[in-house]
Design an enzyme around this catalytic site. Structure first.
Site, PDB file in Angstrom:
ATOM      1  N   ASP A 129      23.466  25.876  26.098  1.00 52.15           N
ATOM      2  CA  ASP A 129      22.009  25.981  26.196  1.00 52.15           C
ATOM      3  C   ASP A 129      21.554  27.444  26.179  1.00 52.15           C
ATOM      4  O   ASP A 129      20.587  27.784  25.493  1.00 52.15           O
ATOM      5  CB  ASP A 129      21.557  25.294  27.496  1.00 52.15           C
ATOM      6  N   HIS A 170      20.354  32.204  23.538  1.00 49.45           N
ATOM      7  CA  HIS A 170      19.505  33.305  23.997  1.00 49.45           C
ATOM      8  C   HIS A 170      20.283  34.584  24.320  1.00 49.45           C
ATOM      9  O   HIS A 170      19.925  35.679  23.874  1.00 49.45           O
ATOM     10  CB  HIS A 170      18.735  32.910  25.257  1.00 49.45           C
ATOM     11  N   LYS A 218      21.329  28.091  36.819  1.00 48.67           N
ATOM     12  CA  LYS A 218      20.210  27.394  37.453  1.00 48.67           C
ATOM     13  C   LYS A 218      20.356  27.484  38.972  1.00 48.67           C
ATOM     14  O   LYS A 218      21.463  27.655  39.489  1.00 48.67           O
ATOM     15  CB  LYS A 218      20.213  25.903  37.060  1.00 48.67           C
TER      16      LYS A 218
HETATM   17  C1  BG6 Z   1      15.353  27.171  27.365  1.00 46.74           C
HETATM   18  C2  BG6 Z   1      16.484  26.525  28.082  1.00 46.74           C
HETATM   19  O1  BG6 Z   1      15.686  27.390  26.027  1.00 46.74           O
HETATM   20  O2  BG6 Z   1      15.043  28.420  27.977  1.00 46.74           O
HETATM   21  C3  BG6 Z   1      16.154  26.343  29.557  1.00 46.74           C
HETATM   22  O3  BG6 Z   1      16.750  25.250  27.495  1.00 46.74           O
HETATM   23  C4  BG6 Z   1      15.727  27.660  30.169  1.00 46.74           C
HETATM   24  O4  BG6 Z   1      17.259  25.804  30.238  1.00 46.74           O
HETATM   25  C5  BG6 Z   1      14.623  28.304  29.322  1.00 46.74           C
HETATM   26  O5  BG6 Z   1      15.266  27.437  31.485  1.00 46.74           O
HETATM   27  C6  BG6 Z   1      14.259  29.686  29.827  1.00 46.74           C
HETATM   28  O6  BG6 Z   1      13.191  30.161  29.057  1.00 46.74           O
HETATM   29  P1  BG6 Z   1      12.082  31.111  29.667  1.00 46.74           P
HETATM   30  O7  BG6 Z   1      11.282  31.566  28.511  1.00 46.74           O
HETATM   31  O8  BG6 Z   1      11.330  30.288  30.650  1.00 46.74           O
HETATM   32  O9  BG6 Z   1      12.842  32.208  30.335  1.00 46.74           O
END
Ligand code: BG6
Length: 478
Positions: free
Chosen positions: A242, A247, A333
């Protein structure tokens, strides 16, 4: 592809946007609120049509709009107003479709295109679970929905190298790569483009952006939130797929890349791909998986689940610029707090002129907060006022919102939806990058570390705290 015209934000041509997964969480929290914000800011063309789609009908169009209205009111609360909503909502309809049946949808898309005229652009946004993505792509090809359309794909792209290659082949069969927009919403955050600006628009940073001056890089995305109703997604995906393969690795690419010839899609993708080719495949011995205590008791989680809710990796980029510099990645998390911070730590000066060697609580670092409103801080050692020449920690801080007060940043999805409508692929990832990243991640997928327990509200398992060595993690030690 010609670079988008950045002087006129609204796309010039009529748009038909089909959102698959339109009753899902992403659509509710991000996509529709993002589209509403664009509409309110005058960044959508007058002629646009959004067709929501999914396997189950949310009721009539009016009922679907009412439901969306409540979400937009909640997730775009800062800009919501009833008049703007009333002018936005009639552009939205819903048509049921699935991987086996896209005929009604194909007919609806044809009607919308005909109504919009010849110059109409069609965007298909696939926000569906990775397991169904490929079947959906085939349906889009078979029904003709994909003809002349652009495809926006939500991550994760496949589950491993083989499934990503198979998905990419299916996509290539229906839409050319120039019209594929693989979304990684972290790249839509203002801070990512600001990172490019910082490095390449100034003379001061780029000369020290290498192993001679940089001792370590940390890309740290702890989250204090838990499952938020996404147990099914996390159980099937896990935090490594994920967050890390997507990211965190994408941010690593932007931090580590060589100066591109131009700030444009092909040039940036080429440079990121070179970084990923030099990225040493992740070593399971340098990877820590964690699972927060109580995870297995959550609704929708298997009693014996070994899914990781936390990952930390020590990564290495084996090239001329970065050899020997650890890149520390961490996310999880239910951690102590939320942050999204890149830290560039500099070497100590060669000679301790001020007595003691610099203390760990006083590092020389540049931190970039990856937000829609970027904050950049340079931490330096400075003289403490007083009769003695002793050192303390000093900071220079740039806050985009204060410096450019009144300038409205776009939220990440808003920015990326706009770019996709304008045909600008600069902040989207290419197939070759994704495939290489799966190769890099493969050893960890094959030899998954056992997830170690960690307390909710903590910084993860002890083994992860030890990963950076004595200096620790910048975010929690700041
Ligand atoms: C998402 C993930 O792509 O990005 C999530 O699936 C995560 O698990 C989220 O919490 C975090 O994104 P942001 O922009 O809220 O930091």
């Amino acid at each position: 592809m010609t670079p988008a015209d950045h002087t006129s934000p609204a796309p010039a041509d009529p748009q038909v946007l089909v959102i698959f997964g339109a009753t899902g969480d992403l659509a509710r929290r991000n996509l529709f609120p993002g589209l509403f914000r664009l509409h309110k800011a005058g960044m959508l063309p007058d002629d646009f049509h959004v067709i929501g789609s999914g396997r189950h009908s949310p009721g009539t169009d009016a009922e679907f709009r009412d439901r969306l209205g409540a979400s937009v009111r909640e997730f775009a609360a800062d800009v919501f107003d009833q008049r703007a909503w009333d002018s936005f909502a009639p552009h939205i309809t819903f048509v049921v479709s699935s991987a086996d049946d896209g005929d009604d949808l194909a007919a609806a898309v044809r009607r919308a295109r005909d109504a919009a005229g010849e110059r109409c652009r069609t965007l298909l946004y696939l926000s569906v679970p990775p397991a169904t993505a490929e079947a959906m792509v085939r349906m889009l090809g078979a029904t003709g929905i994909a003809d002349d359309a652009s495809l926006i794909m939500e991550k994760p792209f496949g589950r491993d190298l083989a499934s990503a290659c198979s998905l990419d082949a299916a996509i290539a069969g229906i839409v050319p790569e120039k019209r594929v927009f693989r979304i990684d919403h972290f790249l839509g955050k203002e801070a990512v483009q600001n990172l490019l600006a910082l490095r390449f628009a100034n003379g001061v940073f780029e000369p020290v952006w290498n192993r001679d001056h940089v001792a370590y890089v940390q890309i740290d995305v702890p989250e204090d939130l838990g499952l938020e109703g996404r147990a099914g997604f996390l159980e099937s995906t896990g935090t490594f797929r994920d967050m890390v393969t997507t990211h965190l690795c994408q941010i690593l690419g932007f931090v580590a890349l060589e100066p591109p010839a131009r700030i444009a899609a092909d040039e940036l993708r080429d440079e990121k791909l070179k970084v990923y080719r030099a990225l040493r495949p992740f070593d399971p011995a340098e990877t820590v998986f964690g699972q927060y205590e109580g995870y297995r008791a959550e609704d929708g989680v298997a009693d014996d689940s070994d899914v990781e809710t936390f990952v930390a990796v020590r990564a290495w980029v084996d090239n001329w610029r970065w050899q020997g510099v650890p890149f520390l990645l961490r996310t999880g998390k239910n951690m102590a707090r939320s942050a999204r911070v890149v830290t560039i730590g500099f070497h100590n000066p060669p000679h301790a002129l001020f007595g003691d060697a610099p203390r760990p609580e006083c590092p020389d670092e540049l931190t970039l907060e990856l937000d829609d409103e970027p904050v950049v801080t340079l931490h330096v050692r400075a003289k403490r006022p007083g009769p003695e020449l002793t050192l303390g920690r000093g900071t220079f801080t740039f806050r985009a919102d204060e410096t450019f007060g009144g300038a409205e940043p776009l939220e990440a999805y808003e920015k990326l939806l706009l770019d996709a409508m304008r045909g600008d692929q600069t902040l989207f990832t290419g197939a070759a990058e994704i495939e290489r990243l799966w190769e890099v991640c493969d050893p960890v997928l094959r030899h998954r570390p056992d997830p170690l327990p960690y307390a909710r509200g903590s910084w993860g398992p002890d083994a992860a705290l030890r990963l950076p060595g004595g200096r620790g993690w910048a975010v929690q030690d700041a």
